[in-house]
Design a protein around this motif. Structure first.
Motif, PDB file in Angstrom:
ATOM      1  N   ARG A 157     -86.733 -24.604 -65.746  1.00 25.29           N
ATOM      2  CA  ARG A 157     -86.996 -24.085 -67.149  1.00 25.29           C
ATOM      3  C   ARG A 157     -87.694 -23.127 -67.417  1.00 25.29           C
ATOM      4  NH1 ARG A 157     -88.653 -29.721 -70.093  1.00 25.29           N
ATOM      5  NH2 ARG A 157     -87.934 -28.712 -71.893  1.00 25.29           N
ATOM      6  N   ALA A 158     -88.912 -22.911 -66.688  1.00 29.84           N
ATOM      7  CA  ALA A 158     -89.855 -22.030 -66.921  1.00 29.84           C
ATOM      8  C   ALA A 158     -89.180 -20.575 -66.759  1.00 29.84           C
ATOM      9  CB  ALA A 158     -91.093 -22.056 -66.209  1.00 29.84           C
ATOM     10  N   ASN A 159     -88.437 -20.712 -65.587  1.00 27.00           N
ATOM     11  CA  ASN A 159     -87.757 -19.425 -64.896  1.00 27.00           C
ATOM     12  C   ASN A 159     -86.289 -19.158 -65.273  1.00 27.00           C
ATOM     13  OD1 ASN A 159     -90.271 -18.198 -63.268  1.00 27.00           O
ATOM     14  ND2 ASN A 159     -89.933 -20.272 -62.794  1.00 27.00           N
ATOM     15  N   GLY A 160     -85.719 -19.829 -66.172  1.00 26.56           N
ATOM     16  CA  GLY A 160     -84.388 -19.675 -66.592  1.00 26.56           C
ATOM     17  C   GLY A 160     -83.421 -19.759 -65.288  1.00 26.56           C
ATOM     18  N   VAL A 161     -83.585 -20.898 -64.555  1.00 26.88           N
ATOM     19  CA  VAL A 161     -82.674 -20.979 -63.275  1.00 26.88           C
ATOM     20  C   VAL A 161     -82.006 -22.144 -63.405  1.00 26.88           C
ATOM     21  CG1 VAL A 161     -83.037 -21.556 -60.725  1.00 26.88           C
ATOM     22  CG2 VAL A 161     -84.702 -20.046 -61.879  1.00 26.88           C
ATOM     23  N   LEU A 162     -80.694 -21.940 -63.138  1.00 28.95           N
ATOM     24  CA  LEU A 162     -79.636 -23.120 -63.074  1.00 28.95           C
ATOM     25  C   LEU A 162     -79.765 -23.850 -61.689  1.00 28.95           C
ATOM     26  CD1 LEU A 162     -76.936 -24.541 -64.265  1.00 28.95           C
ATOM     27  CD2 LEU A 162     -75.744 -22.803 -62.813  1.00 28.95           C
ATOM     28  N   MET A 163     -80.049 -25.138 -61.997  1.00 31.58           N
ATOM     29  CA  MET A 163     -80.031 -26.017 -60.668  1.00 31.58           C
ATOM     30  C   MET A 163     -78.640 -26.739 -60.569  1.00 31.58           C
ATOM     31  SD  MET A 163     -82.129 -29.659 -60.142  1.00 31.58           S
ATOM     32  CE  MET A 163     -83.843 -28.950 -60.199  1.00 31.58           C
ATOM     33  N   LEU A 164     -77.947 -26.598 -59.378  1.00 30.56           N
ATOM     34  CA  LEU A 164     -76.797 -27.098 -58.936  1.00 30.56           C
ATOM     35  C   LEU A 164     -77.178 -28.422 -57.965  1.00 30.56           C
ATOM     36  CD1 LEU A 164     -74.556 -24.192 -58.547  1.00 30.56           C
ATOM     37  CD2 LEU A 164     -74.833 -25.585 -60.556  1.00 30.56           C
ATOM     38  N   PHE A 165     -77.247 -29.349 -58.786  1.00 34.21           N
ATOM     39  CA  PHE A 165     -77.635 -30.771 -57.900  1.00 34.21           C
ATOM     40  C   PHE A 165     -76.574 -31.743 -57.334  1.00 34.21           C
ATOM     41  CE2 PHE A 165     -79.691 -35.148 -57.588  1.00 34.21           C
ATOM     42  CZ  PHE A 165     -80.776 -34.606 -57.070  1.00 34.21           C
TER      43      PHE A 165
END
Ligand code: PLP
Length: 409
Positions: A206-214
């Motif tokens: 959230r802080a770094n604008g990263v997409l998490m593919l879980f």
């Protein structure tokens, strides 16, 4: 001449499983009297759960009658299955996921491999090391890999080591990537990420604008309450995470092919012109263009897994594989070796000492009639390790354990 995608030229052939197969075949030829115990299997061995079989028989009968026949189905999946998933896997566990945020597919591998279609061409990705190879290879095919380095890594990909030193919990990369792939329970290490670790990763994304593919293809193996079965158990994950799941290892569906991907409407991305839009619409557009839905019959089979008998069968099957993994973990631990996994997971990951590399350990185990999967094939941090599987019978697992004890005690 036909112009080809140069990224395929850069992809090395996958030696891992071919290498295992060749060595096992050679051993078999020179030792025909040895009954080899296959502990390298990445596939389930129990048959499909009975309620799913019955539902698929009924669905075949539907196809034979003009009044119940189904042709092309909805690209996103039938509502009967999406609603069962939303209710049973999410809402009944207090997780806010709606049926229209679920996309039914033909297994997690396709969706994981296809997902980069909707992401930017200039993308930095981060993966754990060792890693399920599909995350890396699909991005290389799409031009996100950069160049291949001598140690088998790609210059354009950030690798986050998983080791006994960090408790198999990846540290954050030095520079924030565009996308990070996380897998829990993990293939190949068999380890899991606890609530605190996942909460820290969601905060980071959230802080770094990263997409998490879980990737939670093995979530049905989780028994401990402090290990989340879904990333959406973590506050804020609805803004940054896409989740991939599968019926393959849950109820014997590896050959039937059914899985699903959750794309919450709240995950938003940006085009190069600065305008923003939810990923949900892009994934829907992609699926409607390139996919015509999983088979009606198989989706009926998957729906039956949410009935009381279906759930009981899933629990029983995963319990059997978990029992095998636990026996392996305990036996190897008792030998004083470094062992991980085997709890809330069907895989066990171990090494025999600093001087022995993965293929040497593989060969030693094979000389005792036990196969394994060399950890170095999953990335440089897998060096020295092998993966053993719980996907066998309890008797075969006990046989493998007695041979491993005789060899390594
Ligand atoms: N993700 C992981 C971590 C896996 O190990 C596998 C299969 O081995 C998959 C995804 C793909 O599963 P499927 O395509 O059978 O749903």
């Amino acid at each position: 001449m036909i112009k080809l995608n140069d990224n395929f030229q850069a992809l090395p052939p996958t030696y891992l499983f071919a290498g295992v197969g060749a060595r096992v075949a050679a051993f078999r030829e020179s030792n025909p009297e040895v009954d080899i115990v296959r502990m390298d299997i990445g596939d389930v061995t129990q048959p499909v759960c009975a309620p799913a079989i019955e539902a698929m028989h009924a669905a075949v009968a539907d196809m034979a009658d003009a009044s119940t026949f189904r042709g092309y189905g909805p690209e996103q999946g039938y509502p009967f299955l999406r609603e069962a998933i939303a209710r049973c896997d999410y809402q009944q566990r207090g997780i806010d996921i709606a049926a229209d945020e679920i996309f039914i597919g033909d297994g997690a591998k396709s969706d994981i491999g296809n997902f980069p279609d909707i992401l930017g061409r200039e993308l930095n990705i981060a993966v754990t090391d060792p890693v399920y190879p599909v995350y890396v290879d699909s991005n290389v095919m799409d031009g996100h890999g950069g160049s291949l380095l001598p140690d088998g890594r790609w210059s354009g990909i950030s690798y986050l080591p998983l080791s006994a030193t960090n408790g198999f919990v990846p540290d954050f990369p030095a520079t924030a990537p565009g996308v990070v792939y996380l897998c829990s329970p993990n293939n190949p290490t068999g380890t899991t990420l606890g609530r605190d670790a996942l909460a820290a990763w969601v905060d980071y994304c959230r802080a770094n604008g990263v997409l998490m593919l879980f990737d939670s293809a093995y979530e049905a193996y989780i028994r401990h309450a402090d290990v989340p079965r879904s990333i959406y158990e973590i506050e804020g994950a609805r803004e940054v995470a896409v989740e991939f799941r599968s019926f393959s290892k849950t109820a014997g569906f590896t050959g039937l092919r059914c899985g699903y991907t959750v794309v919450p409407r709240s995950v938003v991305g940006r085009y190069s012109d600065g305008s923003t839009t939810p990923l949900h619409g892009l994934w829907l557009r992609r699926q409607c263009t390139k996919f015509n839905g999983a088979s009606y019959i198989v989706q009926r089979g998957a729906e039956a897994l949410y009935s009381p008998r279906g759930r009981e069968c899933t629990r029983r099957q995963t319990e059997l594989y978990l029992g095998n993994a636990s026996m392996l973990r305990n036996a190897i631990g008792q030998l004083g070796l470094t062992v991980a996994g085997g709890i809330d997971s069907p895989y066990v990951w171990f090494r025999a000492g600093a001087g022995i590399d993965s293929w040497q350990l593989f060969d030693r185990l094979l000389s005792a009639g036990v196969t394994s999967t060399p950890g170095s094939g999953f990335g440089p941090s897998g060096a020295g390790y092998v993966r053993l599987t719980g996907f066998n019978t309890p008797d075969n697992t006990r046989q493998a354990i007695s041979r491993i004890r005789a060899l390594l005690a």
